[in-house]
Structures are given as C-alpha cells and as structure tokens.
Design a protein around this motif. Structure first.
Motif, short mmCIF file in Angstrom:
data_model
loop_
_atom_site.label_atom_id
_atom_site.label_comp_id
_atom_site.label_asym_id
_atom_site.label_seq_id
_atom_site.Cartn_x
_atom_site.Cartn_y
_atom_site.Cartn_z
N ASN A 1 3.72 -20.12 -25.26
CA ASN A 1 3.54 -21.55 -25.48
C ASN A 1 4.08 -21.95 -26.86
O ASN A 1 3.70 -21.36 -27.89
CB ASN A 1 2.05 -21.91 -25.37
CG ASN A 1 1.81 -23.41 -25.46
OD1 ASN A 1 1.72 -23.95 -26.54
ND2 ASN A 1 1.71 -24.05 -24.31
N GLN B 1 -3.06 -25.88 -22.51
CA GLN B 1 -1.84 -25.66 -21.73
C GLN B 1 -1.73 -24.22 -21.25
O GLN B 1 -1.28 -23.96 -20.13
CB GLN B 1 -0.62 -26.03 -22.58
CG GLN B 1 -0.49 -27.51 -22.88
CD GLN B 1 0.75 -27.83 -23.70
OE1 GLN B 1 1.41 -26.91 -24.21
NE2 GLN B 1 1.05 -29.11 -23.84
N LYS C 1 -3.83 -23.75 -18.14
CA LYS C 1 -3.31 -24.44 -16.96
C LYS C 1 -2.00 -23.81 -16.46
O LYS C 1 -1.76 -23.73 -15.26
CB LYS C 1 -3.08 -25.91 -17.28
CG LYS C 1 -4.37 -26.68 -17.54
CD LYS C 1 -4.07 -28.13 -17.89
CE LYS C 1 -5.33 -28.92 -18.16
NZ LYS C 1 -5.04 -30.33 -18.52
N ARG C 2 -1.14 -23.39 -17.36
CA ARG C 2 0.19 -22.94 -16.98
C ARG C 2 0.33 -21.41 -16.88
O ARG C 2 1.35 -20.90 -16.44
CB ARG C 2 1.23 -23.44 -17.99
CG ARG C 2 1.24 -24.95 -18.15
CD ARG C 2 2.18 -25.35 -19.29
NE ARG C 2 2.18 -26.78 -19.51
CZ ARG C 2 2.85 -27.38 -20.50
NH1 ARG C 2 3.58 -26.63 -21.34
NH2 ARG C 2 2.79 -28.69 -20.65
#
Length: 405
Positions: A62, A91, A94-95
């Motif tokens: 990230n 993030q 979620k990813r």
C-alpha cells in the motif's frame, strides 16, 4: 470382452494406464509431477502449491503506508502522517494489500511527533526553534543578541559584514554593547540604503532610553548597528540590533554603559527625564549652518528650545527632591528661566542679526558647568561631554556646539 493383463513389474495390480485425452495430455505433452486419477476415467490433473504457481503474483504494498512511515520518521507534518497511516490500514484490510507493519509504524511515529509538536507549542519551544532558524539565516547562532548583552566581533571591527560574534560579560573588555533591538516590517527587502537609514534614525533615537545620562557615555563611544542582508531577509530576518562601540581604533569598552530605570534611583530618573526635553530640542537644529540661509528654520528651532526650557524647569521644580538636592536643582531651574527668555526673543527676531544677539546670550546661559552642582548632589556624572564628541549625543547649534544638562 477384454481381460486385463496380469500385473507386471511396470504395472501395479488394480491400476491401469491413463487413457489418452485431447488437450494438454496428448502424447508427448504430459506435465511432470504427481498425478491424481480423476473420477470416471477423467484425465488426471497436476496440483500446484501456492508459491510455485506462475500465476500467483504477491499482493502489492500500500502506497499510503509507505508515505505514513516516511512522514513518521521525518517527524514532518505528523498529523498528516497519522491520517495516512489510518487510511492505509483500512485499505489494506479491504484490498488484501501488504504494508500493515509500515502503516502501524508510521502511525505510531506520527503520534509521537504530534505529541512533541503540541508540547513545543505549549512550552515555547516552537518560538525558540524559529529564533534559531533566523539565527542560522543570519550566519551564526551567536548573532542573536539581546538588549544589555556585550560581545566581541571578529577582528574587533564593528563595520562590514559579519557571520559570528562572541558573547562576553560586560565586566570584561568588549567591542560592543547592545542597547536596543527592533524589527523591520514589510515583505519585500527595502534595499541597503533604506535599511541603513532606518537603523541610523531609530538607533540614535533609542540610545537615550538605555543610557539616560549622556555625560556617563565616553566621548569616543558612538552608535553602530547590525542589519539584515538581502539574503537573510529572504530567510525571514527582520532584526536590527543597535550597539554602542568605540570609535577609537583598537580601543575596547569595559563595563556596562547602561543607566536607566533599572540602574538609577527615582530622583536621578526624574532629573534626566527633564533634561532630555532640552537635549532633544537642541538636537533638532536646522540643516542650514548659517542663520542667513534659513532664518525661519532657525526661529522655529529657537521656539522649540524655548518651550523645552519651560518644560524642563517646571519638571525640576515639581519633583520632591531631598533637601540636599532640591537647593542646587532650584538654582539650576532659575538659570534655565533666564536662558528661556533669550531663546524666546531669538524665536521672534526680525532678522539674522537680532537672532544672533539673543541666541548668543541664551546659549551662554546654557553653560553645562552650571548643572554640575545639582548632578553631584544626585550622584550623576559631573564631567560634561566635549562639544565635538562623536558619541555622547550632545545637542548642536548653528556653530556645531551644544550641551546636555
């Protein structure tokens, strides 16, 4: 029906060779590795372990997590680093991205940095940091000088450019003593001449508030100043430092020249404040050296001196001096009244000759030796500054002479 052959050395009992099939299992296209027999005679397939599959790319890191860690390490904009770290953690969940440790580390460091910034603001540390930044812009941290401090300059020179000075005790020999510090306004650099003119005017105007008794300032002491350069101005430097220094080459100062309310008693301060009205008026003489060149200007100047003498005598009489001081002060006030009458007539003169006649009488009545008795009773300096001294701040008349009482 066909009967399967008996098991041989290359064929275990109960197992048959896999039938040929179309596609990747055509002859000569068998994949290497373990095989699993599919149900109902389906062709076998090869199993892949995660990490060996050529289609299993690692999850990306990230980007916000990296940014949060960088800001946390540098302690730069810690609030932004903390926010980026929290967003990065969200993030990542979620990813399925990597970088959780980076985001957590950046958030922790940013939290510590934010706490340090709050502490600095609460304790004045931020102000100290900015002052240090300005000092660095000027060329050296030791150039930050405060009112009342003394220093030595490189080579003992108080002229030209300098990037460093050494603070020393005023009790020791020193090159300069700071008597005032002020800042210039404006965003754009006004130019070398404008900065110098402002420093000259303001510093000479501020010297009497630090050294109230001009008689106590040696004749060879004058005003110098440290000013911003064009380069330091761009870095935020706006400070002008006013300094007392000796005009005699190779001669240093010893002891502080400070004599103000922090050093003098109430009677001394009252006397000197009254005297400053006359000194300021005498210093306001017109630029024209001869009365004939500017009679109106000299008459206006004589009027200012006359009104200053009235104010000075009134203040001297109004202050409750001790008995041993009041008598010589009253005698001095009477002399000032006589001088005021002559200066008032000079202000009303019809021509230059009449002006000179009253000016000469009035000026002689301002003989500084007439104030020595009162000064001695007050414990002030008793040696008048010389008329041609460059540093004592003497008033000036048409002939360049003047006095301080």
């Amino acid at each position: 029906m066909s009967i399967p052959p008996p098991p041989g050395p290359q064929q275990p009992e109960g197992q048959y060779p896999p039938p040929y099939a179309q596609g990747p299992y055509e002859q000569g296209a068998y994949a290497q590795g373990p095989y699993v027999q599919g149900p109902y005679g389906q062709p076998p397939y090869q199993t892949w372990n995660q990490g060996y599959s050529p289609f299993n790319h690692p999850a990306p890191v990230n980007g916000l997590a990296i940014a949060a860690l960088v800001l946390g390490i540098l302690c730069f904009l810690p609030g932004v680093g903390l926010v980026l770290g929290l967003i990065a953690l969200s993030q990542i969940r979620k990813r399925g991205e990597r970088g959780k440790g980076l985001a957590i580390g950046g958030s922790v460091l940013s939290t510590i940095g934010l706490a340090l910034w709050v502490l600095a603001l609460a304790t004045g540390g931020a102000s100290d940091f900015w002052q240090g930044f300005k000092e660095g812009a000027r060329g050296g941290a030791s150039l930050s000088l405060a009112k009342g401090e003394c220093f030595n300059a490189p080579g003992g020179a108080l002229t030209g450019e300098t990037y460093d000075v050494d603070k020393v005790s005023c009790a020791r020999e020193h090159d300069g003593e700071v008597f005032a510090v002020f800042e210039l306004a404006g965003r754009s650099y006004p130019g070398d001449d404008a900065v110098t003119d402002t420093a000259d005017r303001r510093c000479y105007g501020l010297r009497d508030s630090y050294a109230m008794d001009g008689w106590a300032v040696p004749d060879d002491v004058d005003v110098y100043y440290l000013t911003p350069t064009r380069g330091s101005w761009r870095m935020g430097d706006r400070e002008i430092t006013c300094v007392f220094g000796s005009v005699s080459e190779g001669k240093n100062l010893t002891g502080s020249l400070r004599n103000d309310e922090t050093v003098l008693d109430a009677d001394q301060v009252a006397y000197l404040k009254a005297a400053h009205y006359l000194n300021a008026a005498l210093d306001s003489a017109p630029d024209a050296e001869y009365v004939e060149d500017d009679l109106p200007g000299h008459k206006a100047w004589a009027d200012r001196v006359s009104r200053a003498l009235t104010r000075q005598a009134g203040l001297l009489r109004a202050h409750p001096y001790p008995a041993d001081v009041k008598k010589p002060v009253d005698v001095l006030a009477k002399e000032l009244d006589k001088a005021r009458a002559e200066w008032s007539r000079a202000a009303e003169a019809a021509d230059a000759d009449a002006f000179y006649a009253h000016y000469d009488k009035g000026f002689k009545l301002l003989d500084p030796t007439k104030s020595v008795t009162a000064r001695k009773a007050l414990g002030l300096a008793t040696t008048p500054p010389s008329a041609d001294s460059g540093g004592s701040g003497s008033g000036s008349g048409p002939d360049g002479a003047g006095m301080q009482v």
